[in-house]
Scaffold this motif. Structure first.
Motif, PDB file in Angstrom:
ATOM      1  N   THR A 104       0.853  -1.194   0.000  1.00 35.66           N
ATOM      2  CA  THR A 104       0.000   0.000   0.000  1.00 35.66           C
ATOM      3  C   THR A 104       0.885   1.238   0.000  1.00 35.66           C
ATOM      4  N   GLY A 105       0.974   1.909  -1.134  1.00 32.93           N
ATOM      5  CA  GLY A 105       1.753   3.135  -1.223  1.00 32.93           C
ATOM      6  C   GLY A 105       1.001   4.281  -0.563  1.00 32.93           C
ATOM      7  N   MET A 106       1.727   5.143   0.147  1.00 37.88           N
ATOM      8  CA  MET A 106       1.107   6.267   0.856  1.00 37.88           C
ATOM      9  C   MET A 106       1.629   7.584   0.287  1.00 37.88           C
ATOM     10  N   ILE A 107       0.715   8.504   0.005  1.00 40.91           N
ATOM     11  CA  ILE A 107       1.057   9.842  -0.465  1.00 40.91           C
ATOM     12  C   ILE A 107       0.526  10.823   0.570  1.00 40.91           C
ATOM     13  N   PHE A 108       1.375  11.728   1.040  1.00 36.71           N
ATOM     14  CA  PHE A 108       1.032  12.603   2.150  1.00 36.71           C
ATOM     15  C   PHE A 108       0.816  14.041   1.685  1.00 36.71           C
ATOM     16  N   GLY A 148      11.114   4.062  -1.823  1.00 43.79           N
ATOM     17  CA  GLY A 148       9.939   3.222  -1.916  1.00 43.79           C
ATOM     18  C   GLY A 148      10.260   1.740  -2.014  1.00 43.79           C
ATOM     19  N   ARG A 149      11.511   1.415  -2.307  1.00 45.50           N
ATOM     20  CA  ARG A 149      11.919   0.013  -2.430  1.00 45.50           C
ATOM     21  C   ARG A 149      12.445  -0.561  -1.115  1.00 45.50           C
ATOM     22  N   LEU A 150      12.561   0.260  -0.071  1.00 43.54           N
ATOM     23  CA  LEU A 150      13.175  -0.200   1.174  1.00 43.54           C
ATOM     24  C   LEU A 150      12.431  -1.375   1.803  1.00 43.54           C
ATOM     25  N   GLY A 151      11.115  -1.420   1.615  1.00 43.61           N
ATOM     26  CA  GLY A 151      10.341  -2.518   2.184  1.00 43.61           C
ATOM     27  C   GLY A 151      10.649  -3.871   1.575  1.00 43.61           C
ATOM     28  N   LYS A 182       5.504  -0.616  -6.326  1.00 42.48           N
ATOM     29  CA  LYS A 182       4.657  -1.514  -7.119  1.00 42.48           C
ATOM     30  C   LYS A 182       3.440  -1.946  -6.285  1.00 42.48           C
ATOM     31  N   PRO A 183       2.693  -0.978  -5.779  1.00 39.96           N
ATOM     32  CA  PRO A 183       1.600  -1.283  -4.850  1.00 39.96           C
ATOM     33  C   PRO A 183       0.341  -1.766  -5.558  1.00 39.96           C
ATOM     34  N   CYS A 209      -7.002   3.091  -5.860  1.00 43.31           N
ATOM     35  CA  CYS A 209      -6.592   4.297  -5.134  1.00 43.31           C
ATOM     36  C   CYS A 209      -7.744   4.816  -4.268  1.00 43.31           C
ATOM     37  N   ILE A 210      -7.406   5.206  -3.051  1.00 45.29           N
ATOM     38  CA  ILE A 210      -8.337   5.924  -2.178  1.00 45.29           C
ATOM     39  C   ILE A 210      -7.676   7.249  -1.845  1.00 45.29           C
ATOM     40  N   VAL A 211      -8.346   8.359  -2.195  1.00 46.22           N
ATOM     41  CA  VAL A 211      -7.753   9.677  -2.007  1.00 46.22           C
ATOM     42  C   VAL A 211      -8.690  10.559  -1.195  1.00 46.22           C
TER      43      VAL A 211
END
Length: 262
Positions: free
Chosen positions: A84-88, A106-109, A166-167, A202-204
């Motif tokens: 789940t990618g997060m945009i703040f 974003g690849r650290l996980g 790649k969420p 996407c949920i925004v």
């Protein structure tokens, strides 16, 4: 079609007694682009943060694929956040490092602790990050520091970082709240277009009713922690908007563009 996300009777009560969410229930199908609207303090941000467990729910269930996010173990939470990618709203970039390096975070996980701490990204990860930046019109900015960019450009970097995971699901928490009208439209065009092309759900969260109507395939209205509308943009009547925003300023102000400077 099986749901990607199922939320059942979700509630969140904070330590001070504030009931941010009250028995929220809805399901999300793969590929949907959902806008959640409502006044400040309605519970929109709490909802997104419960989904990826930045906030622990007080009750109810959140099922993302085969993970019960509400009761997830530490290992399951890591897996959940990987998908789940997060945009703040505030971008959450590391200002003193390059745009490319921010996207690669974003690849650290997907990396072990040693490789991640040393920033040992693979050639494929680097190539993929550059391709995402090109797609977002940021090729010329990739080696600049994040703090050299405008607000709209920084938010595009935030989108790129989320995409680098790649969420299957992107959660965007007020991504255009601090941007001017032109930058806001650019962000929504990129976000909705890429999610549609790549089949990303996407949920925004949005304050602007007009933006929700223009870009969402479905709108959920929240008032005082409760869902008071769930339907297609064309079903959102003026009466319903008044019910969502209650005693907030005239909803037409919410329907206009953000007046904040980029």
């Amino acid at each position: 079609m099986a749901s990607l996300l199922e939320i059942n009777e979700l509630s969140k009560v904070y330590a001070d007694g504030t009931a941010a969410l009250k028995n929220v229930s809805f399901s999300v199908a793969p590929g949907e682009f959902i806008a959640i609207i409502g006044p400040s303090g309605a519970g929109k941000s709490t909802l997104l943060r419960c989904i990826n467990r930045l906030v622990k729910p007080s009750g109810g269930a959140i099922r993302f694929r085969d993970i019960d996010a509400a009761a997830a173990s530490r290992r399951q939470v890591r897996l959940l956040r990987r998908q789940t990618g997060m945009i703040f709203q505030g971008y959450n970039l590391i200002q003193r490092v390059t745009v490319l390096r921010n996207v690669l975070h974003g690849r650290l996980g997907y990396m072990n602790a040693v490789s991640g701490s040393l920033g040992l990204f693979s050639r494929k990860d680097v190539a993929d990050a550059k391709a995402i930046l090109h797609r977002l019109g940021l090729t010329e900015q990739m080696f600049k520091r994040a703090d050299e960019l405008s607000g709209g450009q920084q938010q595009r970097v935030g989108i790129a970082r989320a995409l680098s995971q790649k969420p299957q699901l992107i959660l965007a928490d007020e991504p255009i709240a601090s941007l001017d009208p032109v930058a806001s439209r650019t962000i929504m065009e990129h976000l909705s277009g890429i999610c549609r092309e790549d089949g990303i759900t996407c949920i925004v969260n949005l304050h602007q009713v007009a933006m929700a109507r223009d870009y969402a395939t479905r709108i959920i209205g929240i008032h005082k922690g409760e869902v008071v509308f769930d339907g297609r943009p064309g079903e959102l009547s003026e009466e319903t908007i008044h019910r969502i925003y209650g005693a907030a300023p005239d909803w037409r102000e919410q329907g206009g563009e953000s007046l904040a400077r980029a």
